[in-house]
Design a protein around this motif. Structure first.
Motif, PDB file in Angstrom:
ATOM      1  N   GLY A 161       0.784  -1.224   0.000  1.00  0.00           N
ATOM      2  CA  GLY A 161       0.000   0.000   0.000  1.00  0.00           C
ATOM      3  C   GLY A 161       0.813   1.269   0.000  1.00  0.00           C
ATOM      4  N   THR A 162       2.124   1.168  -0.156  1.00  0.00           N
ATOM      5  CA  THR A 162       2.974   2.361  -0.171  1.00  0.00           C
ATOM      6  C   THR A 162       3.058   2.920  -1.598  1.00  0.00           C
ATOM      7  OG1 THR A 162       4.291   1.471   1.642  1.00  0.00           O
ATOM      8  CG2 THR A 162       5.254   3.276   0.367  1.00  0.00           C
ATOM      9  N   THR A 163       2.795   4.235  -1.722  1.00  0.00           N
ATOM     10  CA  THR A 163       2.851   4.898  -3.031  1.00  0.00           C
ATOM     11  C   THR A 163       4.093   5.783  -3.107  1.00  0.00           C
ATOM     12  OG1 THR A 163       0.440   4.928  -3.210  1.00  0.00           O
ATOM     13  CG2 THR A 163       1.667   6.460  -4.614  1.00  0.00           C
ATOM     14  N   VAL A 164       4.860   5.624  -4.166  1.00  0.00           N
ATOM     15  CA  VAL A 164       6.078   6.424  -4.336  1.00  0.00           C
ATOM     16  C   VAL A 164       6.091   7.017  -5.741  1.00  0.00           C
ATOM     17  CG1 VAL A 164       7.417   5.034  -2.700  1.00  0.00           C
ATOM     18  CG2 VAL A 164       7.395   4.425  -5.134  1.00  0.00           C
ATOM     19  N   ASP A 165       6.787   8.156  -5.848  1.00  0.00           N
ATOM     20  CA  ASP A 165       6.968   8.786  -7.154  1.00  0.00           C
ATOM     21  C   ASP A 165       8.144   8.140  -7.863  1.00  0.00           C
ATOM     22  OD1 ASP A 165       4.910  10.665  -6.987  1.00  0.00           O
ATOM     23  OD2 ASP A 165       6.141  11.983  -5.751  1.00  0.00           O
ATOM     24  N   TYR A 166       7.868   7.592  -9.028  1.00  0.00           N
ATOM     25  CA  TYR A 166       8.939   7.004  -9.828  1.00  0.00           C
ATOM     26  C   TYR A 166       9.859   8.117 -10.333  1.00  0.00           C
ATOM     27  CZ  TYR A 166      11.076   4.071 -13.452  1.00  0.00           C
ATOM     28  OH  TYR A 166      11.968   3.380 -14.252  1.00  0.00           O
ATOM     29  N   ALA A 167      11.148   7.852 -10.356  1.00  0.00           N
ATOM     30  CA  ALA A 167      12.157   8.835 -10.798  1.00  0.00           C
ATOM     31  C   ALA A 167      12.160  10.076  -9.927  1.00  0.00           C
ATOM     32  CB  ALA A 167      11.947   9.217 -12.244  1.00  0.00           C
ATOM     33  N   GLY A 168      11.775   9.898  -8.641  1.00  0.00           N
ATOM     34  CA  GLY A 168      11.840  11.025  -7.708  1.00  0.00           C
ATOM     35  C   GLY A 168      10.859  12.134  -8.017  1.00  0.00           C
ATOM     36  N   GLY A 169       9.791  11.849  -8.710  1.00  0.00           N
ATOM     37  CA  GLY A 169       8.795  12.860  -9.031  1.00  0.00           C
ATOM     38  C   GLY A 169       9.161  13.748 -10.193  1.00  0.00           C
ATOM     39  N   LYS A 170      10.307  13.487 -10.832  1.00  0.00           N
ATOM     40  CA  LYS A 170      10.717  14.282 -11.985  1.00  0.00           C
ATOM     41  C   LYS A 170       9.932  13.882 -13.237  1.00  0.00           C
ATOM     42  CE  LYS A 170      15.463  14.941 -10.345  1.00  0.00           C
ATOM     43  NZ  LYS A 170      16.904  14.744 -10.671  1.00  0.00           N
ATOM     44  N   THR A 171       9.802  14.835 -14.137  1.00  0.00           N
ATOM     45  CA  THR A 171       9.122  14.551 -15.397  1.00  0.00           C
ATOM     46  C   THR A 171      10.060  13.776 -16.324  1.00  0.00           C
ATOM     47  OG1 THR A 171       7.759  16.544 -15.244  1.00  0.00           O
ATOM     48  CG2 THR A 171       8.008  15.553 -17.430  1.00  0.00           C
ATOM     49  N   ILE A 172       9.612  12.630 -16.774  1.00  0.00           N
ATOM     50  CA  ILE A 172      10.384  11.819 -17.715  1.00  0.00           C
ATOM     51  C   ILE A 172      10.003  12.226 -19.135  1.00  0.00           C
ATOM     52  CG2 ILE A 172      10.892   9.470 -18.509  1.00  0.00           C
ATOM     53  CD1 ILE A 172      10.068   8.496 -15.725  1.00  0.00           C
ATOM     54  N   LYS A 173      11.004  12.451 -19.951  1.00  0.00           N
ATOM     55  CA  LYS A 173      10.753  12.845 -21.351  1.00  0.00           C
ATOM     56  C   LYS A 173      11.228  11.724 -22.260  1.00  0.00           C
ATOM     57  CE  LYS A 173      11.596  17.729 -20.320  1.00  0.00           C
ATOM     58  NZ  LYS A 173      12.046  17.494 -18.920  1.00  0.00           N
ATOM     59  N   GLU A 174      10.326  11.238 -23.115  1.00  0.00           N
ATOM     60  CA  GLU A 174      10.646  10.131 -24.019  1.00  0.00           C
ATOM     61  C   GLU A 174      10.126  10.437 -25.422  1.00  0.00           C
ATOM     62  OE1 GLU A 174      12.386   7.045 -21.383  1.00  0.00           O
ATOM     63  OE2 GLU A 174      12.468   7.593 -23.494  1.00  0.00           O
ATOM     64  N   LEU A 175      10.832   9.917 -26.414  1.00  0.00           N
ATOM     65  CA  LEU A 175      10.370   9.985 -27.802  1.00  0.00           C
ATOM     66  C   LEU A 175       9.155   9.076 -27.976  1.00  0.00           C
ATOM     67  CD1 LEU A 175      10.930  10.839 -30.829  1.00  0.00           C
ATOM     68  CD2 LEU A 175      12.233   8.716 -31.002  1.00  0.00           C
ATOM     69  N   ILE A 176       8.139   9.553 -28.709  1.00  0.00           N
ATOM     70  CA  ILE A 176       6.959   8.731 -29.017  1.00  0.00           C
ATOM     71  C   ILE A 176       6.756   8.691 -30.527  1.00  0.00           C
ATOM     72  CG2 ILE A 176       5.768   9.108 -26.820  1.00  0.00           C
ATOM     73  CD1 ILE A 176       4.059  11.234 -28.234  1.00  0.00           C
ATOM     74  N   ILE A 177       6.242   7.558 -31.001  1.00  0.00           N
ATOM     75  CA  ILE A 177       5.883   7.383 -32.412  1.00  0.00           C
ATOM     76  C   ILE A 177       4.389   7.085 -32.477  1.00  0.00           C
ATOM     77  CG2 ILE A 177       6.301   6.095 -34.535  1.00  0.00           C
ATOM     78  CD1 ILE A 177       8.691   7.693 -33.643  1.00  0.00           C
ATOM     79  N   PRO A 178       3.541   8.078 -32.811  1.00  0.00           N
ATOM     80  CA  PRO A 178       2.097   7.835 -32.901  1.00  0.00           C
ATOM     81  C   PRO A 178       1.701   7.327 -34.287  1.00  0.00           C
ATOM     82  CG  PRO A 178       2.554  10.181 -33.084  1.00  0.00           C
ATOM     83  CD  PRO A 178       3.886   9.497 -32.945  1.00  0.00           C
ATOM     84  N   VAL A 179       0.852   6.302 -34.305  1.00  0.00           N
ATOM     85  CA  VAL A 179       0.290   5.757 -35.547  1.00  0.00           C
ATOM     86  C   VAL A 179      -1.218   5.642 -35.343  1.00  0.00           C
ATOM     87  CG1 VAL A 179       0.250   3.837 -37.163  1.00  0.00           C
ATOM     88  CG2 VAL A 179       2.397   4.484 -36.059  1.00  0.00           C
ATOM     89  N   GLY A 180      -2.003   6.166 -36.278  1.00  0.00           N
ATOM     90  CA  GLY A 180      -3.440   6.162 -36.041  1.00  0.00           C
ATOM     91  C   GLY A 180      -4.277   6.067 -37.298  1.00  0.00           C
ATOM     92  N   ILE A 181      -5.564   5.862 -37.098  1.00  0.00           N
ATOM     93  CA  ILE A 181      -6.576   5.871 -38.152  1.00  0.00           C
ATOM     94  C   ILE A 181      -7.772   6.669 -37.640  1.00  0.00           C
ATOM     95  CG2 ILE A 181      -5.893   3.690 -39.204  1.00  0.00           C
ATOM     96  CD1 ILE A 181      -8.169   2.349 -37.699  1.00  0.00           C
ATOM     97  N   GLY A 182      -8.640   7.080 -38.547  1.00  0.00           N
ATOM     98  CA  GLY A 182      -9.807   7.825 -38.113  1.00  0.00           C
ATOM     99  C   GLY A 182     -10.808   8.029 -39.231  1.00  0.00           C
ATOM    100  N   ALA A 183     -11.932   8.600 -38.856  1.00  0.00           N
ATOM    101  CA  ALA A 183     -12.997   8.943 -39.803  1.00  0.00           C
ATOM    102  C   ALA A 183     -13.474  10.350 -39.487  1.00  0.00           C
ATOM    103  CB  ALA A 183     -14.154   7.953 -39.707  1.00  0.00           C
ATOM    104  N   LYS A 184     -13.732  11.117 -40.542  1.00  0.00           N
ATOM    105  CA  LYS A 184     -14.136  12.506 -40.365  1.00  0.00           C
ATOM    106  C   LYS A 184     -15.456  12.739 -41.092  1.00  0.00           C
ATOM    107  CE  LYS A 184     -10.853  15.289 -40.092  1.00  0.00           C
ATOM    108  NZ  LYS A 184      -9.640  16.080 -40.392  1.00  0.00           N
TER     109      LYS A 184
END
Length: 442
Positions: A161-184
């Motif tokens: 039941g113990t909650t901790v901040d991963y990476a000391g609460g710092k914001t982690i920045k990572e590269l993302i590759i989004p792939v998607g589909i849609g209808a308009k």
């Protein structure tokens, strides 16, 4: 290196803005401007899974609220670049076994990740318009792909039941590759309803606060939203060049049929007039003056005669002063050319052309200039029809200038038909340029 990739995104957006600014400096030649910029807002469900990968670090996922916005630049009806931003939360736990039956015993009960921000530049391709013969469609399917950067803060809760901040609460920045589909769906001229689904591949295994296995983390964003077109014209994204080309071909065929009907009617009228006026046109001595108007019949062959058929007395040559055409004179003529309009397929001058033609007539009277009028057409219709139409239009301009006081002997009207094009006849814009009457002062 990942950050360097993301730093290139503002440069790409700036390039889009600069390119659009350059296009805006060019004169718009179409009758209606097509909008290429739009903004969108959306909301939906964020889940820390992907059907395109293997098992996740947590056996059970939860769906959380996500929301986003974007700005889009449409380059063609089928391709655009879109700058997306998304925020929200991602949740999961180990309260159940994996589908394979395995149980996660890593000592972590659950996680909650705050997706503080994410930004990506995506290429969007409209797969097809539903009806290829509609100028503007109401439904489109599209696919997207790109690259960007996400900033997030994971929290993990242990089995105790113990909650901790991963990476000391710092914001982690990572590269993302989004792939998607849609209808308009086009709701109105300015608003579109957008349904989409995007899988984001993260270049790291920190999203859920647990490093387990070799697979990187992934998350989904399924959303619905509204897109708003910017500007006063129609949207380029719904513009269907296939349908417009088909419509233009039908219009050209109808115009050709109408012109053919006019030509047939003109031929019939000419035949009737020739039959009725054969006696009036009779010229026994061949001097160019009909017998009924010839006051000097039986003139010897080759004699130059006046309008009454009598030998013409040639006056002594007159030394003319040198004609000087100024830039101001050319400007008046160019304005008349620019504003000159005729009724479709006819030699009737439209009233909006009169003011600038009046200034040309005044110029001819004031400075005693000579003027050559050269009529031209595109290649629509037969050669004989185009030669007649170009000649008639040049003569119509001459008749109007004479009616305003210009000397008819100083105006020459010639028709060249389609023989001297200044642009291609394969496009509507090119054919419009070829339909013209040129003015030459001398």
């Amino acid at each position: 290196m990942k950050q360097n990739l993301f730093k290139c995104l503002p440069v790409a957006v700036a390039a889009i803005l600069i390119g659009n600014s350059a296009q805006a400096q060019e004169p718009v030649k179409s009758s209606a401007t097509l909008n290429t910029w739009s903004i969108g807002v959306n909301a939906g469900v964020l889940t820390p899974i992907s059907p395109l990968g293997g098992e996740n670090d947590f056996s059970k996922h939860s769906s959380s609220l996500g929301y986003g916005l974007y700005i889009k630049k449409q380059f063609t009806p089928y391709f655009s670049l879109r700058l997306d931003g998304v925020r929200g939360k991602l949740k999961g736990d180990n309260s159940e076994a994996y589908k394979s039956g395995a149980v996660n015993n890593n000592g972590i009960k659950s996680f909650e990740t705050n997706l503080t921000w994410s930004g990506s530049l995506n290429a969007v391709v409209n797969l097809f318009n539903i009806d290829m013969f509609q100028k503007e469609n109401a439904l489109q399917l599209y696919a997207s792909g790109g690259a960007g950067l996400a900033g997030y803060k994971p929290k993990v809760t242990s089995n105790a039941g113990t909650t901790v901040d991963y990476a000391g609460g710092k914001t982690i920045k990572e590269l993302i590759i989004p792939v998607g589909i849609g209808a308009k769906f086009r709701v109105s001229e300015k608003i579109n309803f957008d349904l989409g689904w995007t899988v984001n591949f993260v270049d790291g295994d920190n999203l859920d606060g647990v490093r387990q296995g070799r697979a990187n983390d992934k998350y989904n964003y399924a959303y619905a939203g509204l897109e708003f077109s910017l500007g006063s014209g129609k949207q380029l994204a719904w513009h269907n060049p296939v349908a417009l080309t088909y419509e233009e071909a039908l219009s050209a065929k109808q115009t050709a049929n109408a012109l053919k009907g006019d030509l047939d009617a003109a031929k019939a009228d000419n035949a009737r007039l020739r039959s009725e006026m054969a006696d009036l046109l009779k010229d026994s001595d061949g001097d160019g003056v009909a017998d009924k108007l010839d006051k000097c019949p039986n003139t010897p062959s080759g004699t130059v005669v006046d309008g009454s058929g009598c030998p013409l007395v040639v006056p002594a040559p007159v030394i003319k002063e040198k004609v000087i055409v100024t830039e101001a004179d050319r400007k008046i003529v160019n304005e008349a050319i620019k504003n000159l309009e005729f009724d479709l397929g006819k030699a009737t001058i439209r009233a909006k052309s009169y003011p600038t033609l009046n200034r040309v007539a005044a110029l001819l009277v004031e400075k005693n200039f000579s003027l050559k009028l050269a009529g031209h057409t595109d290649n629509t219709g037969s050669m004989a029809l185009n030669l007649r139409l170009s000649k008639d239009r040049a003569e119509s301009v001459k008749a109007y200038l004479v009616s305003q006081g210009a000397n008819p002997s100083r105006i020459e009207a010639t028709g060249y038909g389609p023989n001297q094009p200044i642009a291609t006849n394969k496009t509507a814009a090119g054919r419009q340029k070829n339909r013209r009457v040129e003015f030459t002062l001398y």
